[in-house]
Design a protein around this motif. Sequence first.
Motif, PDB file in Angstrom:
ATOM      1  N   ASN A 122      25.172  11.631 -22.882  1.00  9.07           N
ATOM      2  CA  ASN A 122      24.361  12.287 -21.862  1.00  9.07           C
ATOM      3  C   ASN A 122      23.032  11.574 -21.635  1.00  9.07           C
ATOM      4  OD1 ASN A 122      25.475  14.968 -20.696  1.00  9.07           O
ATOM      5  ND2 ASN A 122      26.056  15.057 -22.848  1.00  9.07           N
ATOM      6  N   MET A 123      22.418  11.089 -22.701  1.00 10.55           N
ATOM      7  CA  MET A 123      21.170  10.338 -22.543  1.00 10.55           C
ATOM      8  C   MET A 123      21.414   9.057 -21.755  1.00 10.55           C
ATOM      9  SD  MET A 123      18.493  11.840 -23.924  1.00 10.55           S
ATOM     10  CE  MET A 123      17.323  10.580 -24.385  1.00 10.55           C
ATOM     11  N   PHE A 124      22.539   8.401 -22.008  1.00 13.41           N
ATOM     12  CA  PHE A 124      22.847   7.167 -21.296  1.00 13.41           C
ATOM     13  C   PHE A 124      23.097   7.438 -19.809  1.00 13.41           C
ATOM     14  CE2 PHE A 124      26.068   4.088 -19.793  1.00 13.41           C
ATOM     15  CZ  PHE A 124      25.269   2.955 -19.804  1.00 13.41           C
ATOM     16  N   ILE A 180       9.769   9.627 -15.405  1.00 10.99           N
ATOM     17  CA  ILE A 180      10.763  10.627 -15.804  1.00 10.99           C
ATOM     18  C   ILE A 180      10.804  10.637 -17.333  1.00 10.99           C
ATOM     19  CG2 ILE A 180      13.150  11.391 -15.625  1.00 10.99           C
ATOM     20  CD1 ILE A 180      13.401   9.868 -13.052  1.00 10.99           C
ATOM     21  N   ILE A 181      10.611  11.824 -17.928  1.00 11.21           N
ATOM     22  CA  ILE A 181      10.517  11.968 -19.378  1.00 11.21           C
ATOM     23  C   ILE A 181      11.662  12.845 -19.872  1.00 11.21           C
ATOM     24  CG2 ILE A 181       9.047  12.665 -21.302  1.00 11.21           C
ATOM     25  CD1 ILE A 181       6.658  12.452 -19.355  1.00 11.21           C
ATOM     26  N   PHE A 182      12.410  12.328 -20.831  1.00  8.90           N
ATOM     27  CA  PHE A 182      13.493  13.066 -21.457  1.00  8.90           C
ATOM     28  C   PHE A 182      13.119  13.371 -22.902  1.00  8.90           C
ATOM     29  CE2 PHE A 182      15.316  10.234 -18.268  1.00  8.90           C
ATOM     30  CZ  PHE A 182      16.053  11.132 -17.485  1.00  8.90           C
ATOM     31  N   ASN A 183      13.104  14.647 -23.282  1.00 14.02           N
ATOM     32  CA  ASN A 183      12.829  15.077 -24.655  1.00 14.02           C
ATOM     33  C   ASN A 183      14.083  15.740 -25.238  1.00 14.02           C
ATOM     34  OD1 ASN A 183      10.227  15.202 -23.044  1.00 14.02           O
ATOM     35  ND2 ASN A 183       9.422  15.366 -25.103  1.00 14.02           N
ATOM     36  N   ILE A 184      14.406  15.398 -26.464  1.00 16.23           N
ATOM     37  CA  ILE A 184      15.576  16.015 -27.100  1.00 16.23           C
ATOM     38  C   ILE A 184      15.358  16.040 -28.599  1.00 16.23           C
ATOM     39  CG2 ILE A 184      16.922  13.881 -27.439  1.00 16.23           C
ATOM     40  CD1 ILE A 184      19.348  15.542 -26.376  1.00 16.23           C
TER      41      ILE A 184
END
Length: 231
Positions: free
Chosen positions: A147-149, A225-229
């Motif tokens: 999903n991150m990819f 765009i920032i993705f946090n997980i």
Amino acid sequence: MYNRKQLLYLREQQLKEVEYQNQLLQKELEKQKSIETERERISHDMHDDLGAGISALKLQAEFLKQKAENDDLQHDIDELLKTSEEMNLSMREMLWSLNSGNDTLGSFIDYAIQYADNFLRKTKIKLWSESEDIVYDTPVSTEMRRNMFLCLKEALNNAYKHSQSDQLKLSFIQKNKEFIMKISDNGIGIKNENSEGNGLRNMKRRMQEQNGECQVLSEGSGTEIIFNILL
């Protein structure tokens, strides 16, 4: 004697419970092992069969192009070569996703940078990348990695199509159990009416499915765009 019998009975029950939990754990481990074995089998089959077929198709198309004299026919063959190359790239992405040996943060970051570099190589956009406090052998799930990819692919595609930028920065940050991926460009930003297109909605949905978060910052020039997980 009654108290001793009661204590003995409780200990026996505890042992039975521990044994039962161990059996469940063993079954789960066996299940995971069988899933990994099946993933590796599919990966090898795809590489050997599908990969060889695509390579043969590409060679035949290149041979036909050398013999073709008609311009329209050469154009059609070029389109065929382009399609075969896209299929080859898609297959490599699937093989990477299936390989359980890539279920680490370091593997994801290395592949993400490699993909971004190849994607932007034929464009005017120059790529910069940085990593901060990354523990490369941190384990990640296959689903999270995939999903991150896919979010990265969507963000790069949006930057290429809409940003009109000439620089893009890819940042990876690890803070204990939190992983952050940032994609920043120096383009024209996102207009309010286009801020919730299908691409952005898909990225937010993917992150929500992984109990993560997607933020879009676009004030003035450029977009981030920032993705946090949570790892």
